[in-house]
Design a protein around this motif. Sequence first.
Motif, mmCIF file in Angstrom:
data_model
loop_
_atom_site.group_PDB
_atom_site.id
_atom_site.type_symbol
_atom_site.label_atom_id
_atom_site.label_comp_id
_atom_site.label_asym_id
_atom_site.label_seq_id
_atom_site.Cartn_x
_atom_site.Cartn_y
_atom_site.Cartn_z
ATOM 1 N N LEU A 1 -48.385 -21.459 0.237
ATOM 2 C CA LEU A 1 -47.158 -22.012 0.807
ATOM 3 C C LEU A 1 -46.955 -23.450 0.334
ATOM 4 C CD1 LEU A 1 -47.610 -20.692 4.465
ATOM 5 C CD2 LEU A 1 -46.428 -19.591 2.557
ATOM 6 N N SER A 2 -45.759 -23.950 0.487
ATOM 7 C CA SER A 2 -45.442 -25.303 0.024
ATOM 8 C C SER A 2 -46.264 -26.338 0.784
ATOM 9 C CB SER A 2 -43.952 -25.586 0.216
ATOM 10 O OG SER A 2 -43.602 -25.480 1.591
ATOM 11 N N PRO A 3 -46.622 -27.454 0.127
ATOM 12 C CA PRO A 3 -47.398 -28.499 0.804
ATOM 13 C C PRO A 3 -46.575 -29.175 1.893
ATOM 14 C CG PRO A 3 -46.644 -29.285 -1.323
ATOM 15 C CD PRO A 3 -46.310 -27.817 -1.268
ATOM 16 N N ILE A 4 -47.253 -29.720 2.881
ATOM 17 C CA ILE A 4 -46.544 -30.417 3.945
ATOM 18 C C ILE A 4 -46.213 -31.842 3.516
ATOM 19 C CG2 ILE A 4 -47.640 -29.025 5.729
ATOM 20 C CD1 ILE A 4 -49.343 -31.494 6.450
ATOM 21 N N SER A 5 -45.147 -32.386 4.086
ATOM 22 C CA SER A 5 -44.806 -33.799 3.928
ATOM 23 C C SER A 5 -45.324 -34.536 5.150
ATOM 24 C CB SER A 5 -43.289 -33.981 3.821
ATOM 25 O OG SER A 5 -42.789 -33.446 2.617
ATOM 26 N N ILE A 6 -45.896 -35.716 4.940
ATOM 27 C CA ILE A 6 -46.483 -36.460 6.052
ATOM 28 C C ILE A 6 -46.032 -37.912 6.027
ATOM 29 C CG2 ILE A 6 -48.534 -35.028 6.385
ATOM 30 C CD1 ILE A 6 -50.070 -36.976 4.579
ATOM 31 N N ILE B 1 -54.265 -31.875 8.659
ATOM 32 C CA ILE B 1 -55.312 -31.359 7.770
ATOM 33 C C ILE B 1 -55.350 -29.832 7.830
ATOM 34 C CG2 ILE B 1 -57.827 -31.170 7.512
ATOM 35 C CD1 ILE B 1 -57.980 -34.164 8.249
ATOM 36 N N ASN B 2 -55.334 -29.296 9.041
ATOM 37 C CA ASN B 2 -55.399 -27.838 9.183
ATOM 38 C C ASN B 2 -54.140 -27.149 8.672
ATOM 39 O OD1 ASN B 2 -58.003 -27.656 10.268
ATOM 40 N ND2 ASN B 2 -57.273 -28.144 12.320
ATOM 41 N N LEU B 3 -52.994 -27.764 8.906
ATOM 42 C CA LEU B 3 -51.739 -27.209 8.385
ATOM 43 C C LEU B 3 -51.778 -27.131 6.862
ATOM 44 C CD1 LEU B 3 -48.605 -28.661 10.238
ATOM 45 C CD2 LEU B 3 -48.969 -26.289 9.558
ATOM 46 N N LEU C 1 -40.232 -21.797 5.010
ATOM 47 C CA LEU C 1 -39.829 -23.099 5.523
ATOM 48 C C LEU C 1 -40.713 -24.227 4.995
ATOM 49 C CD1 LEU C 1 -39.165 -22.142 9.251
ATOM 50 C CD2 LEU C 1 -37.460 -22.559 7.472
ATOM 51 N N ARG C 2 -40.074 -25.342 4.676
ATOM 52 C CA ARG C 2 -40.808 -26.554 4.312
ATOM 53 C C ARG C 2 -41.182 -27.278 5.606
ATOM 54 N NH1 ARG C 2 -36.437 -29.674 1.236
ATOM 55 N NH2 ARG C 2 -35.294 -28.799 3.016
ATOM 56 N N VAL C 3 -42.418 -27.747 5.678
ATOM 57 C CA VAL C 3 -42.932 -28.308 6.927
ATOM 58 C C VAL C 3 -43.353 -29.760 6.727
ATOM 59 C CG1 VAL C 3 -44.716 -28.110 8.710
ATOM 60 C CG2 VAL C 3 -43.702 -26.040 7.712
ATOM 61 N N GLY C 4 -43.031 -30.591 7.710
ATOM 62 C CA GLY C 4 -43.462 -31.983 7.710
ATOM 63 C C GLY C 4 -44.143 -32.328 9.017
ATOM 64 N N LEU C 5 -44.894 -33.421 9.007
ATOM 65 C CA LEU C 5 -45.551 -33.888 10.231
ATOM 66 C C LEU C 5 -45.569 -35.412 10.218
ATOM 67 C CD1 LEU C 5 -48.603 -32.385 12.023
ATOM 68 C CD2 LEU C 5 -48.444 -34.865 11.746
ATOM 69 N N VAL D 1 -48.012 -34.231 0.696
ATOM 70 C CA VAL D 1 -47.215 -35.268 0.045
ATOM 71 C C VAL D 1 -46.877 -36.343 1.073
ATOM 72 C CG1 VAL D 1 -45.117 -35.793 -1.231
ATOM 73 C CG2 VAL D 1 -46.225 -33.557 -1.513
ATOM 74 N N ALA D 2 -47.363 -37.565 0.839
ATOM 75 C CA ALA D 2 -47.065 -38.679 1.739
ATOM 76 C C ALA D 2 -45.672 -39.209 1.437
ATOM 77 C CB ALA D 2 -48.099 -39.783 1.577
ATOM 78 N N ARG D 3 -44.892 -39.418 2.479
ATOM 79 C CA ARG D 3 -43.539 -39.955 2.340
ATOM 80 C C ARG D 3 -43.489 -41.351 2.957
ATOM 81 N NH1 ARG D 3 -41.406 -36.242 -1.268
ATOM 82 N NH2 ARG D 3 -41.899 -34.119 -0.540
ATOM 83 N N ASP D 4 -42.655 -42.216 2.370
ATOM 84 C CA ASP D 4 -42.601 -43.612 2.803
ATOM 85 C C ASP D 4 -41.984 -43.796 4.183
ATOM 86 O OD1 ASP D 4 -43.775 -44.403 0.458
ATOM 87 O OD2 ASP D 4 -41.880 -44.861 -0.551
#
Length: 312
Positions: free
Chosen positions: A33-38, A22-24, A6-10, A55-58
């Motif tokens: 695992l794939s990087p999280i989107s934030i 940070i811990n995720l 699963l792809r994870v975002g926060l 990866v920072a998202r707008d």
Amino acid sequence: MSARDLRVGLIGLGNMGLAMAINLQKHRAANGLSPISINNRTISKCAQVEELGAVARDTPGSVAANSDVVFLSLVNDAAVKDIVTQLLDSLKDDSSTERLLIADTTTVHPSTTQWVLEEISRRQSEYTRPVSFAQTPVWGAPPAAKAAMLVFVTSGEAEGVLGEIAVPAFARVAISCGTDQIKAARYKILGNFMIASVIESLGEAMAVAEEAGIGRELYFEFIKEVFPVPPVMGYALKMVADNGEASKTQVGFNVPGGMKDVGYAIDVAREAGMRLPIAELAYEHLQWVKDNGGEKWDWSSLAYALRKEHQK
């Protein structure tokens, strides 16, 4: 699909959300695992997690478009409603048929959880991507979040998957509330009431110990030997500090946040046809602190209010 795939975002990088992100990201990077989107309202706060590979998202919608699971860590109910609305609005342009799971770690009133569930159901026909929701609150102060030692509550249909994502990435244990998201919201609120009642009891005991000639320091020795658990010890140490200064400078959970959660506990009890007298008393003391310039102080400052009340 397994949790690993699963792809994870926060969304939300406050004191708790930043530590969780940070811990995720560290955990996922260490395990291939794939990087999280934030995403965060102040986008510059993303930099610290970006340096670790996130990866920072707008926008919140961009996080959703690049995630299967999106965790929310927000300041209050209004923020949750706003972000959920933005997420659902963004799905109108999302042609994906992969399920999106929104997992809210914010402490909210059960009525807010109900609103989210109803809003998702009402708007599901507007988009092709199926959406699920889980109320997944956490217990633990910012230091526990930084140490990945939070207690994570799961609910909803995908609670097992959520537990696998959270533990051990940012939590030490997951407690299941089954599929009932409203139960999870109430569970968190009553847990916070228990912490508030400990603070109220400590504050009363410390105030009396001081006036009875025992002293806060000696009373703390009793606390240390009989109740050597982190929450009790942490708040007791702040109360031992002279004139409540530690509660002004070492802020883990501020007075307005404490009032919100204690007020929610009073509501939960009222809806069950009961009362929480200790919560009502704690709310009064927190209100006194707020009214007397302590809005930005830690909620353990209610002990300071008790001492000041005696000095009138």
